[in-house]
Design a protein around this motif. Structure first.
Motif, mmCIF file in Angstrom:
data_model
loop_
_atom_site.group_PDB
_atom_site.id
_atom_site.type_symbol
_atom_site.label_atom_id
_atom_site.label_comp_id
_atom_site.label_asym_id
_atom_site.label_seq_id
_atom_site.Cartn_x
_atom_site.Cartn_y
_atom_site.Cartn_z
ATOM 1 N N VAL A 79 0.893 -1.464 -0.117
ATOM 2 C CA VAL A 79 -0.156 -0.035 -0.172
ATOM 3 C C VAL A 79 0.956 1.184 0.138
ATOM 4 O O VAL A 79 0.481 2.204 -0.583
ATOM 5 N N PRO A 89 -5.982 5.466 -1.418
ATOM 6 C CA PRO A 89 -6.615 4.395 -0.838
ATOM 7 C C PRO A 89 -8.212 4.747 -0.911
ATOM 8 O O PRO A 89 -8.553 6.028 -0.603
ATOM 9 N N GLN A 93 -13.117 0.049 3.027
ATOM 10 C CA GLN A 93 -11.959 -1.139 2.864
ATOM 11 C C GLN A 93 -12.820 -2.301 3.480
ATOM 12 O O GLN A 93 -13.130 -2.401 4.663
ATOM 13 N N ARG A 99 -6.613 -4.328 0.407
ATOM 14 C CA ARG A 99 -6.846 -2.870 0.248
ATOM 15 C C ARG A 99 -7.504 -2.626 -0.973
ATOM 16 O O ARG A 99 -6.916 -3.124 -1.922
ATOM 17 N N CYS A 123 -10.138 -9.785 -3.368
ATOM 18 C CA CYS A 123 -10.978 -8.626 -2.812
ATOM 19 C C CYS A 123 -12.314 -8.750 -3.020
ATOM 20 O O CYS A 123 -12.951 -8.467 -3.992
#
Length: 162
Positions: A79, A89, A93, A99, A123
């Protein structure tokens, strides 16, 4: 693979740095990034009136057409590296082992912690599938090696039309 944006040069340089793939072609409105070996390439093209996708999805807003998932060994380090290159970001989340970030054009992408169990860890926030699929893969801990390994498995360039 094709990714639109308002500034293809910025977008291409971001992904070139993330993947350590060189820019192999550049002309007005179009930039191509590809690994030194293999047939995969990513085309970044200027799109007039480009609107970044909304994530998480919202009714009536531009939806994500595609995104990248990257397996990483150290989530915090990956990240930090992505943010240093120009990513941001996402405020939402959805899970601890991944992430969601946005590239400079606003395309979401995921960094997913590699648990070392030989499975893809996806994800959940940007997929309709569960967090973990059952596709097996060779154990690659490093992001760049993993992406290069995936590219080597493909025999033809990918194409994606929005």
């Amino acid at each position: 693979m094709f990714l639109p944006g308002s500034d293809p040069g910025v977008l291409a340089r971001f992904h070139s740095a993330r993947l350590e793939w060189p820019i192999v072609q550049e002309e007005p409105g179009t930039v191509v990034v590809a690994p030194t070996e293999g047939s995969v390439h990513v085309v970044f093209q200027q799109a007039d009136g480009y609107r970044p996708p909304t994530w998480p999805p919202a009714d009536g807003e531009q939806r994500t057409m595609m995104h990248f998932d990257f397996q990483v060994g150290d989530l915090d380090e990956a990240v930090a590296e992505a943010v240093a290159l120009g990513a941001s970001p996402a405020p939402d989340q959805p899970q601890e082992n991944a992430r969601v970030l946005f590239d400079p054009a606003g395309h979401p992408f995921c960094l997913c912690r590699d648990a070392g169990d030989g499975r893809w860890h996806l994800c959940r926030g940007t997929h309709s599938t569960a967090c973990t699929s059952s596709r097996t893969r060779p154990p690659c801990r490093d992001l760049r090696r993993r992406v290069h390994h995936q590219a080597a498995q493909l025999r033809q360039p990918l194409g994606l039309v929005a």
